[in-house]
Scaffold this active site. Structure first.
Site, PDB file in Angstrom:
ATOM      1  N   SER A  44       0.821  -1.217   0.000  1.00  0.00           N
ATOM      2  CA  SER A  44       0.000   0.000   0.000  1.00  0.00           C
ATOM      3  C   SER A  44       0.849   1.259   0.000  1.00  0.00           C
ATOM      4  CB  SER A  44      -0.925   0.011   1.223  1.00  0.00           C
ATOM      5  OG  SER A  44      -0.169  -0.137   2.424  1.00  0.00           O
ATOM      6  N   GLU A 181      -9.431  -9.472   3.660  1.00  0.00           N
ATOM      7  CA  GLU A 181      -9.712  -8.070   3.341  1.00  0.00           C
ATOM      8  C   GLU A 181     -11.030  -7.931   2.580  1.00  0.00           C
ATOM      9  OE1 GLU A 181      -7.708  -4.177   1.111  1.00  0.00           O
ATOM     10  OE2 GLU A 181      -6.530  -6.002   1.392  1.00  0.00           O
TER      11      GLU A 181
END
Length: 265
Positions: A44, A181
Site C-alpha cells: 500500500s 480483506e
C-alpha cells in the site's frame, strides 16, 4: 521485550485480539512498536507513500528498502514484508525472492496474496523455513484484473465456500495467520471459525482474530481517498498543515528563529 514470533501470533487465536498496522519507515515503526503485535510493510506504500493509483508497480527493491527501515525502528512487533506483484509467480521465483527478503530486509515473515491457488507455492516456502502470512478476500494486486476493488462474500454460497476452501488450504500449507480483506463480516466470521490459525481482518468486521489498518488512513494523512472501513483516529493532515503554516508565517515575519533558538557566544 523480545520480538513477537509466528508461534506467539498463533497462540493468540481465540485468546487475545491481534493488532496490526502498516508502517514504511523507522520513525513511525518506533512510535507504533509499543502498542501493536505486527507491523506490516504493505505494498500500500505505493499509493500512500509513492502517490501511485494502485499497488501493482512496486518491486522487491523498494519493499526491502522500506522493511529494513521499519526493522530499525521496531524492536518488539513482528515485521512482515508484503511480497509485491509478480514476486511469487512460481515456486522458484517465490523462494528466491523470499530468501532475498529475509537476508536483505531482516523481516520476520512475508505476506502473500492468494488462496488455494497459492497453497503449493506457500508450502514450498514454509518447508524452507520462510514464515508466511496469507491474504484472501479482496486482493489489491488483482485490482486491474477484476476491474476495481470489489467486496467479497456477496456471491452466494459458492463464493463463501471458495473463501473457506482458500483459508483451509493456506492453513494446511503452513501459514501462521491469514489476512481477510474487504469481505462481508458474516463471511469473515465463518472463515475465522473454519481454521485454527488467526484471521486478521481489514474491512471484514469484528468477529475475527484481529485487525489491520493502513497507518495513513487511520491517522488521517491520506486525503485522496478514505476507505469506508477505516476509522480515523487523528486528523493528521490538518494538524501537519497547520503546523507548517505557522512555521512559514513565523519565518516570513522574522519571528523564528528567536533568541532562544540561537547559539550563545
Amino acid at each position: 521485550m523480545k520480538t513477537i514470533t509466528p508461534n506467539a501470533i498463533i497462540a493468540k487465536k481465540n485468546m487475545e485480539k491481534i493488532v496490526m498496522i502498516t508502517a514504511y519507515d523507522a520513525l513511525f515503526a518506533k512510535l507504533f512498536d509499543e502498542y501493536v503485535d505486527i507491523i506490516l510493510v504493505g505494498d500500500s506504500l505505493n499509493m500512500s507513500f509513492n502517490g501511485q493509483k494502485d499497488t501493482i508497480n512496486i518491486g522487491m527493491r523498494e519493499m526491502i528498502y522500506h522493511t529494513r527501515a521499519v526493522k530499525n525502528g521496531a524492536k518488539h512487533a513482528m515485521v512482515i514484508l508484503d511480497m509485491p506483484f509478480g514476486a511469487v509467480s512460481d515456486k522458484k521465483t517465490a523462494l528466491k525472492n523470499s530468501i532475498k527478503a529475509y537476508k536483505k530486509s531482516g523481516c520476520d515473515a512475508i505476506k502473500i496474496e492468494g488462496g488455494a491457488d497459492k497453497a503449493d507455492l506457500i508450502f514450498h516456502l514454509t518447508k524452507n523455513a520462510i514464515a508466511v502470512c496469507g491474504h484472501i478476500g479482496l486482493k489489491p494486486q488483482m485490482v486491474r484484473f477484476e476491474g476495481g476493488y470489489k467486496v467479497k462474500g456477496r456471491g452466494g454460497e459458492a463464493e463463501i465456500s471458495a473463501l473457506i476452501t482458500d483459508a483451509k488450504a493456506l492453513e494446511k500449507a503452513g501459514v501462521f495467520a491469514i489476512v481477510v480483506e474487504g469481505t462481508l463480516s458474516s463471511v469473515a466470521e465463518k472463515i475465522a471459525k473454519s481454521v485454527q490459525v488467526p484471521v486478521i481482518g481489514i474491512g471484514s468486521g469484528v468477529n475475527v482474530d484481529g485487525q489491520v489498518l493502513v497507518w495513513s488512513d487511520m491517522l488521517g494523512f491520506f486525503e485522496e481517498f478514505h476507505p469506508k472501513f477505516a476509522k480515523t483516529y487523528l486528523d493528521g493532515a490538518s494538524i501537519v498543515k497547520k503546523a507548517v503554516q505557522n512555521y512559514a508565517d513565523e519565518v516570513r515575519n522574522s519571528i523564528f528563529p528567536s533568541k532562544e533558538f540561537e547559539y550563545k557566544e
